[in-house]
Design a protein around this motif. Structure first.
Motif, mmCIF file in Angstrom:
data_model
loop_
_atom_site.group_PDB
_atom_site.id
_atom_site.type_symbol
_atom_site.label_atom_id
_atom_site.label_comp_id
_atom_site.label_asym_id
_atom_site.label_seq_id
_atom_site.Cartn_x
_atom_site.Cartn_y
_atom_site.Cartn_z
ATOM 1 N N UNK A 224 0.834 -1.200 0.000
ATOM 2 C CA UNK A 224 0.000 0.000 0.000
ATOM 3 C C UNK A 224 0.871 1.254 0.000
ATOM 4 N N UNK A 225 1.990 1.222 0.713
ATOM 5 C CA UNK A 225 2.905 2.362 0.723
ATOM 6 C C UNK A 225 3.416 2.649 -0.686
ATOM 7 N N UNK B 248 2.499 -4.462 15.341
ATOM 8 C CA UNK B 248 2.347 -4.090 13.933
ATOM 9 C C UNK B 248 0.887 -3.903 13.550
ATOM 10 N N UNK B 249 -0.007 -4.650 14.184
ATOM 11 C CA UNK B 249 -1.418 -4.662 13.795
ATOM 12 C C UNK B 249 -2.077 -3.282 13.803
ATOM 13 N N UNK B 250 -1.862 -2.436 14.822
ATOM 14 C CA UNK B 250 -2.518 -1.114 14.809
ATOM 15 C C UNK B 250 -2.139 -0.258 13.603
ATOM 16 N N UNK B 251 -0.901 -0.367 13.134
ATOM 17 C CA UNK B 251 -0.482 0.418 11.970
ATOM 18 C C UNK B 251 -1.262 -0.004 10.732
ATOM 19 N N UNK B 252 -1.529 -1.293 10.610
ATOM 20 C CA UNK B 252 -2.304 -1.795 9.479
ATOM 21 C C UNK B 252 -3.768 -1.375 9.593
ATOM 22 N N UNK B 253 -4.329 -1.537 10.791
ATOM 23 C CA UNK B 253 -5.755 -1.261 11.000
ATOM 24 C C UNK B 253 -6.075 0.216 10.802
ATOM 25 N N UNK B 254 -5.140 1.087 11.185
ATOM 26 C CA UNK B 254 -5.398 2.531 11.110
ATOM 27 C C UNK B 254 -5.088 3.100 9.729
ATOM 28 N N UNK B 255 -3.890 2.831 9.215
ATOM 29 C CA UNK B 255 -3.414 3.586 8.055
ATOM 30 C C UNK B 255 -3.877 3.035 6.707
ATOM 31 N N UNK B 256 -4.095 1.735 6.597
ATOM 32 C CA UNK B 256 -4.604 1.227 5.315
ATOM 33 C C UNK B 256 -6.036 1.702 5.075
ATOM 34 N N UNK B 257 -6.972 1.589 6.032
ATOM 35 C CA UNK B 257 -8.303 2.170 5.806
ATOM 36 C C UNK B 257 -8.274 3.683 5.613
ATOM 37 N N UNK B 258 -7.352 4.384 6.308
ATOM 38 C CA UNK B 258 -7.253 5.831 6.151
ATOM 39 C C UNK B 258 -6.920 6.213 4.717
ATOM 40 N N UNK B 259 -6.170 5.363 4.034
ATOM 41 C CA UNK B 259 -5.822 5.617 2.637
ATOM 42 C C UNK B 259 -7.060 5.726 1.758
ATOM 43 N N UNK B 260 -8.115 4.995 2.104
ATOM 44 C CA UNK B 260 -9.324 4.975 1.285
ATOM 45 C C UNK B 260 -10.025 6.330 1.237
ATOM 46 N N UNK B 261 -9.830 7.156 2.269
ATOM 47 C CA UNK B 261 -10.469 8.475 2.286
ATOM 48 C C UNK B 261 -9.933 9.386 1.182
ATOM 49 N N UNK C 195 -0.913 11.991 2.141
ATOM 50 C CA UNK C 195 -0.650 10.641 1.640
ATOM 51 C C UNK C 195 0.810 10.243 1.847
ATOM 52 N N UNK C 196 1.712 11.206 1.734
ATOM 53 C CA UNK C 196 3.121 10.916 1.978
ATOM 54 C C UNK C 196 3.333 10.484 3.426
ATOM 55 N N UNK D 67 4.299 6.155 7.417
ATOM 56 C CA UNK D 67 3.881 5.357 8.567
ATOM 57 C C UNK D 67 3.843 3.872 8.224
ATOM 58 N N UNK D 68 3.319 3.545 7.053
ATOM 59 C CA UNK D 68 3.234 2.136 6.650
ATOM 60 C C UNK D 68 4.612 1.544 6.361
#
Length: 348
Positions: A89-90, A212-225, A254-255, A260-261
């Motif tokens: 995703x990054x 590691x899990x919180x970084x995935x849960x927060x930032x990947x869905x945030x990308x969708x916005x 986005x950067x 973060x990812x």
């Protein structure tokens, strides 16, 4: 419109359409990723039947393989999948905001910044400060270097070509700094630093997975916005500005998500290269160019690549455990050369 499925809530706050081809590809990739995970849990110095693995995952196992699966293999496989998803995703974000098919976290300097942060921690603070703080050091390094790259790229705004060229130069400088620090360090520290830089999931445990899990849960869905604005930016900055997109703010946001990812991935697995370059290209070949759908596809493809590379790394040369980054680089370097050749008339 028959080829699309509409998803909309009552208030209309969430409203988007998904192509049926994307849903089919997503479903098949979920099945493929699940198959890969089960296969990688089965393969090792001792083989466990995939049926036994599936039973264990659903809570029906006999307990005979509890130590091998729960303690040794499961955290390593799950951590590898999350690391690959974050890198995929990054890389997708960077290729979207820079509009350059060659962009990825390791090529434009983000991974290099994370490496510098981690090596500084390993060389100067290992033994006096808990290794639990190593991920924070890597993420801080990635963040500081990314801000530096962005500041150097700024001239009445940031253009994609300036960002990628300065990023490549900074990445080279970060690699030089890492090399110097390794050369002047003690042998024991050098060995650990080399292993980490190559990119290895060796020793991954449940604590790493939970961190590691919180970084995935927060930032990947945030990308969708930002999916709609990235689609508009594909038409160029001038057109996107005309459509009401705040180009510089979106690019910076986005950067930071990409940092973060990538920083979290490097923090837990070291310098696993080229995943952020390969995964978005495979995702586009499978599902087109709509950014929102590509986020999920890139995550699944990136996770599968890292998990497959890691199982090859730990089984191909038993009893040796080769870093997974060796295999991803072995695939990624020729792919990078291929991209350079294919886009030789389009890159300016």
């Amino acid at each position: 419109m028959k080829d699309y499925v509409s998803i909309r809530n009552k208030s209309g706050l969430i409203s988007f359409q998904l192509h049926k081809k994307f849903l089919y590809v997503l479903f098949m990739l979920v099945l493929f990723s699940s198959f890969i995970i089960v296969l990688c849990l089965s393969i090792g110095s001792s083989f466990i039947s995939p049926i036994e693995v599936v039973k264990y995952l659903f809570g029906f196992g006999s307990g005979e393989h509890d130590f091998i699966l729960h303690t040794l293999r499961m955290p390593r496989v799950f951590l590898g999948f999350m690391v690959g998803a974050a890198l995929g995703v990054s890389g997708l974000i960077l290729q979207g905001i820079i509009r350059n098919p060659l962009a990825s976290p390791d090529i434009i300097g983000i991974t290099g910044g994370a490496s510098v942060g981690a090596i500084i921690f390993i060389v100067y603070f290992m033994g006096t400060i808990s290794l639990k703080w190593l991920p924070l050091a890597a993420i801080l390094g990635a963040g500081i270097v990314s801000i530096f790259i962005y500041a150097l790229s700024w001239k009445n705004g940031v253009t994609p070509i300036r960002l990628v060229l300065i990023g490549i130069g900074v990445a080279a400088a970060m690699n030089a700094i890492v090399t110097i620090m390794i050369v002047i360090s003690e042998t024991a520290v050098t060995t650990k630093a080399y292993l980490w830089l190559t990119g290895s999931l060796y020793g991954g445990n449940w604590e790493d997975v939970y961190l590691m899990l919180p970084w995935i849960i927060v930032f990947i869905p945030l990308t969708l916005f930002f999916s709609k604005t990235v689609n508009a930016k594909e038409l160029g900055d001038d057109v996107a500005t005309g459509l009401g997109v705040r180009v510089q703010w979106v690019r910076l946001s986005l950067l930071l998500i990409s940092v973060a990812l990538a920083g979290s991935a490097v923090a837990f697995a070291g310098g696993i290269g080229f995943v952020g370059l390969i995964a978005p290209h495979i995702a586009r070949m499978l599902a087109g160019r709509m950014f929102g759908g590509l986020v999920f596809i890139s995550a699944l493809v990136g996770g599968s690549i890292v998990v497959l590379a890691d199982v090859m790394a730990r089984t191909a040369f038993l009893p040796l455990d080769i870093p997974a980054g060796v295999f991803t680089s072995g695939i990624g370097a020729p792919f990078f050369i291929y991209l350079l050749y294919r886009n030789r008339h389009n890159i300016r």
